[in-house]
Design a protein around this motif. Structure first.
Motif, PDB file in Angstrom:
ATOM      1  N   PRO A 151      39.388  37.373  51.410  1.00 12.40           N
ATOM      2  CA  PRO A 151      39.999  38.703  51.205  1.00 12.40           C
ATOM      3  C   PRO A 151      39.600  39.712  52.278  1.00 12.40           C
ATOM      4  CG  PRO A 151      39.246  37.814  49.113  1.00 12.40           C
ATOM      5  CD  PRO A 151      38.741  36.882  50.173  1.00 12.40           C
ATOM      6  N   LYS A 152      38.345  39.736  52.647  1.00 14.86           N
ATOM      7  CA  LYS A 152      37.889  40.653  53.693  1.00 14.86           C
ATOM      8  C   LYS A 152      38.518  40.299  55.031  1.00 14.86           C
ATOM      9  CE  LYS A 152      33.653  42.300  55.918  1.00 14.86           C
ATOM     10  NZ  LYS A 152      32.169  42.170  55.961  1.00 14.86           N
ATOM     11  N   LEU A 153      38.582  38.998  55.330  1.00 13.64           N
ATOM     12  CA  LEU A 153      39.178  38.531  56.580  1.00 13.64           C
ATOM     13  C   LEU A 153      40.656  38.915  56.663  1.00 13.64           C
ATOM     14  CD1 LEU A 153      38.950  36.786  59.175  1.00 13.64           C
ATOM     15  CD2 LEU A 153      39.487  34.800  57.756  1.00 13.64           C
ATOM     16  N   LEU A 154      41.383  38.729  55.559  1.00 13.63           N
ATOM     17  CA  LEU A 154      42.816  39.019  55.556  1.00 13.63           C
ATOM     18  C   LEU A 154      43.102  40.515  55.651  1.00 13.63           C
ATOM     19  CD1 LEU A 154      44.209  36.429  52.974  1.00 13.63           C
ATOM     20  CD2 LEU A 154      44.211  36.323  55.466  1.00 13.63           C
ATOM     21  N   LYS A 155      42.211  41.337  55.144  1.00 10.66           N
ATOM     22  CA  LYS A 155      42.407  42.791  55.280  1.00 10.66           C
ATOM     23  C   LYS A 155      42.367  43.197  56.749  1.00 10.66           C
ATOM     24  CE  LYS A 155      40.628  44.100  50.716  1.00 10.66           C
ATOM     25  NZ  LYS A 155      39.531  44.761  49.959  1.00 10.66           N
ATOM     26  N   GLN A 156      41.470  42.579  57.513  1.00  4.32           N
ATOM     27  CA  GLN A 156      41.404  42.875  58.945  1.00  4.32           C
ATOM     28  C   GLN A 156      42.670  42.388  59.658  1.00  4.32           C
ATOM     29  OE1 GLN A 156      37.809  40.912  60.152  1.00  4.32           O
ATOM     30  NE2 GLN A 156      36.470  42.267  58.951  1.00  4.32           N
TER      31      GLN A 156
ATOM     32  N   VAL B 243      54.800  44.796  56.158  1.00  2.00           N
ATOM     33  CA  VAL B 243      53.857  43.677  56.004  1.00  2.00           C
ATOM     34  C   VAL B 243      53.043  43.925  54.738  1.00  2.00           C
ATOM     35  CG1 VAL B 243      52.035  42.322  57.057  1.00  2.00           C
ATOM     36  CG2 VAL B 243      53.733  43.457  58.510  1.00  2.00           C
ATOM     37  N   THR B 244      53.210  43.059  53.732  1.00  2.00           N
ATOM     38  CA  THR B 244      52.486  43.202  52.463  1.00  2.00           C
ATOM     39  C   THR B 244      51.373  42.169  52.373  1.00  2.00           C
ATOM     40  OG1 THR B 244      53.962  41.699  51.268  1.00  2.00           O
ATOM     41  CG2 THR B 244      54.580  44.026  51.339  1.00  2.00           C
ATOM     42  N   LEU B 245      50.336  42.517  51.620  1.00  2.85           N
ATOM     43  CA  LEU B 245      49.197  41.610  51.423  1.00  2.85           C
ATOM     44  C   LEU B 245      48.858  41.532  49.942  1.00  2.85           C
ATOM     45  CD1 LEU B 245      46.806  39.876  52.432  1.00  2.85           C
ATOM     46  CD2 LEU B 245      45.517  42.014  52.726  1.00  2.85           C
ATOM     47  N   GLU B 246      48.803  40.302  49.413  1.00  5.50           N
ATOM     48  CA  GLU B 246      48.405  40.063  48.022  1.00  5.50           C
ATOM     49  C   GLU B 246      47.249  39.073  48.031  1.00  5.50           C
ATOM     50  OE1 GLU B 246      50.161  37.954  43.969  1.00  5.50           O
ATOM     51  OE2 GLU B 246      51.545  38.567  45.560  1.00  5.50           O
TER      52      GLU B 246
ATOM     53  N   ALA C 231      55.446  38.837  53.992  1.00  4.60           N
ATOM     54  CA  ALA C 231      54.562  38.839  52.822  1.00  4.60           C
ATOM     55  C   ALA C 231      53.415  37.847  53.046  1.00  4.60           C
ATOM     56  CB  ALA C 231      55.345  38.460  51.565  1.00  4.60           C
ATOM     57  N   VAL C 232      52.200  38.348  52.978  1.00  6.32           N
ATOM     58  CA  VAL C 232      50.997  37.529  53.130  1.00  6.32           C
ATOM     59  C   VAL C 232      50.337  37.405  51.756  1.00  6.32           C
ATOM     60  CG1 VAL C 232      48.782  37.266  54.301  1.00  6.32           C
ATOM     61  CG2 VAL C 232      50.703  38.379  55.477  1.00  6.32           C
ATOM     62  N   ARG C 233      50.024  36.163  51.357  1.00  6.32           N
ATOM     63  CA  ARG C 233      49.485  35.947  50.015  1.00  6.32           C
ATOM     64  C   ARG C 233      48.336  34.952  50.044  1.00  6.32           C
ATOM     65  NH1 ARG C 233      52.395  32.974  45.000  1.00  6.32           N
ATOM     66  NH2 ARG C 233      51.036  33.692  43.348  1.00  6.32           N
ATOM     67  N   TRP C 234      47.317  35.204  49.208  1.00  7.82           N
ATOM     68  CA  TRP C 234      46.130  34.337  49.087  1.00  7.82           C
ATOM     69  C   TRP C 234      45.811  34.204  47.604  1.00  7.82           C
ATOM     70  CZ3 TRP C 234      43.246  30.695  50.833  1.00  7.82           C
ATOM     71  CH2 TRP C 234      41.910  30.552  50.464  1.00  7.82           C
TER      72      TRP C 234
ATOM     73  N   PHE D 258      47.079  29.792  51.149  1.00  9.64           N
ATOM     74  CA  PHE D 258      47.376  30.950  51.987  1.00  9.64           C
ATOM     75  C   PHE D 258      48.814  30.793  52.486  1.00  9.64           C
ATOM     76  CE2 PHE D 258      47.788  32.613  56.340  1.00  9.64           C
ATOM     77  CZ  PHE D 258      47.551  33.961  56.099  1.00  9.64           C
ATOM     78  N   SER D 259      49.653  31.779  52.244  1.00 10.05           N
ATOM     79  CA  SER D 259      51.050  31.666  52.660  1.00 10.05           C
ATOM     80  C   SER D 259      51.494  32.923  53.392  1.00 10.05           C
ATOM     81  CB  SER D 259      51.959  31.420  51.454  1.00 10.05           C
ATOM     82  OG  SER D 259      52.091  32.587  50.671  1.00 10.05           O
ATOM     83  N   VAL D 260      52.405  32.705  54.340  1.00 10.32           N
ATOM     84  CA  VAL D 260      53.039  33.794  55.077  1.00 10.32           C
ATOM     85  C   VAL D 260      54.544  33.570  54.984  1.00 10.32           C
ATOM     86  CG1 VAL D 260      53.274  34.982  57.284  1.00 10.32           C
ATOM     87  CG2 VAL D 260      51.080  33.962  56.652  1.00 10.32           C
TER      88      VAL D 260
END
Length: 433
Positions: A281-286, A302-305, A341-344, A353-355
């Motif tokens: 989660p921290k890595l994906l926020k960056q 660009v969305t992040l879940e 859409a980025v999802r973890w 992990f999907s994009v």
């Protein structure tokens, strides 16, 4: 024939009983005569049983002579013992031939029981792995102590082989393959792949050295071109377009060299690196923040879940390269005002992990080759966006090191979805503070 023997036996019993019964009747003790007949019959059966027991216990003895049903019993047992002996000798012959064949192999072969202990191995295992006769019954992880092998052996799933440097012979490279059979018994085969490894290493070193040597002249060229373009006043207008194209191509070459160096670094890293807990989660926020900056000129969303606390056991820098490549590719190849859409997330089968994007999509005929080096589904579009054709190759290599897989789903006109699947054994949970 068996019925005839049984009939004769019954007739014999009936005849003997009748005679004894008749004699007893004449003597005035018919019941006593019948008892005498039954006693004689019982005595005979016990005698034959005794002969059978002594014959079965004897190692070498001819078939006892008898009559009636007992003769058939002796002969049937003799035939069974003879067939069993032949089958046993044939099986022992096959086992001896198999052991001789395995002993002649250059590859190390070892049988490991369901407790993980050594049962048997061929001479090559003594040469490659250093097994000794006194090691029989010892846990194999106490004898092959490479951390990567211990993790590989304990995972109990051996879909892929393991390559590791030999701890017994400096400079040698070994490849372990394990197959399960029976009641969780295992067959381990170890190959000496030093020659293949050295050839592959030569190729990797060549690519790395050429890429490194290209980096300096490209940096010089890019620097001078950037300086000239920053001061266009003294340059004739007809040269400005040429200088701009030269700068663009120099940038492409720089990107290509950087990707080649990154791929070379990934390939040359040791197989037995110790993984650590990576806060995804921290890595994906960056990565998300970088993607937002890249997407701003194209007015993309660009969305992040992210599933909170869901971490991975792996190498952080490598995972950053893989995830960042997928997100950056989505931004590059999605048209203006597109959505990425980025999802973890995770489930009982693993972590994912999907994009996803709503871009132009990729034709199905290209999907199986997308992870090949320098392969482009649309060469013109890749050139326009500055793509090198190495991004997905880097992603695939990182996922292979983490025992993960890449699934690509795309439809023309509907966009694409790239999904990385990680095994449950690589999942770590972040403790809440």
């Amino acid at each position: 024939m068996r019925r005839a023997v049984l009939a004769r036996e019954l007739k014999s019993i009936a005849l003997g009983s009748s005679i004894c019964l008749g004699l007893g009747y004449i003597a005035g003790h018919a019941l006593l005569g019948l008892c005498a007949a039954l006693a004689w019959f019982l005595f005979r059966q016990l005698k034959e049983l005794s002969r059978l027991r002594h014959w079965l216990l004897a190692t070498e003895q001819a078939v006892p002579e008898s009559d009636g049903a007992w003769d058939d019993v002796f002969r049937d047992i003799y035939l069974l013992r003879r067939n069993e002996r032949r089958a046993r000798d044939n099986l022992l012959s096959i086992i001896d031939r198999a052991r001789s064949s395995v002993s002649a192999l250059d590859e190390a072969v070892a049988l490991i029981d369901n407790q993980g202990n050594l049962e048997w191995w061929n001479p090559a295992a003594e040469t490659l792995l250093g097994f000794r006769p006194e090691d029989r019954g010892q846990p194999v992880i106490n004898l092959v102590r490479a951390p990567s092998f211990i993790r590989y052996f304990k995972q109990n799933t051996y879909d892929e082989d393991l390559k590791v440097a030999s701890q017994r012979h400096a400079g040698r490279q070994l490849q372990f393959e394990i197959t399960q059979f029976g009641d969780n018994d295992r067959l381990m085969i170890v190959y000496d792949i030093t020659r293949l490894h050295n050839l592959e290493q030569m190729r990797k070193d060549f690519v790395a050295n050429v890429s490194h040597e290209l980096r300096t002249p490209l940096t010089v060229l890019s620097g001078y071109l950037e300086t000239l373009l920053d001061q266009p006043e003294g340059i004739e207008p007809r040269w400005l377009r040429a200088l701009g194209q030269m700068s663009q191509q120099a940038t492409r070459m720089n990107n290509l060299v950087n990707d080649l160096l990154l791929l070379s670094r990934l390939e040359n890293q040791p197989e037995d690196r110790e993984p650590s807990t990576v806060s995804v989660p921290k890595l994906l926020k960056q990565i998300h923040q970088d993607a937002l900056a890249l997407a701003a000129p194209k007015q993309q969303t660009v969305t992040l879940e992210c599933e909170p606390g869901l971490c991975l056991l792996g190498i952080e820098n490598d995972l950053r390269s893989a995830f960042s490549n997928l997100v950056t590719n989505a931004v590059k190849y999605t048209p203006n005002a597109g959505i990425i859409a980025v999802r973890w997330w995770s489930d009982s089968k693993g972590a994912y992990f999907s994009v996803s994007d709503n871009g132009l999509g990729i034709d199905e005929i290209h999907l199986s080759r997308l992870t090949e080096r320098f392969y482009r589904a649309d060469a013109a579009r890749s050139t326009a966006t500055g793509g090198t054709g190495l991004g997905l190759a880097i992603v695939k290599h990182v996922l292979m090191q983490h025992k993960a897989t890449l699934d690509i789903h795309s439809e023309i006109g509907r966009g694409s979805r790239f999904t990385c699947s990680f095994m449950p054994s690589h999942i770590e949970r972040e403790l809440e503070s």
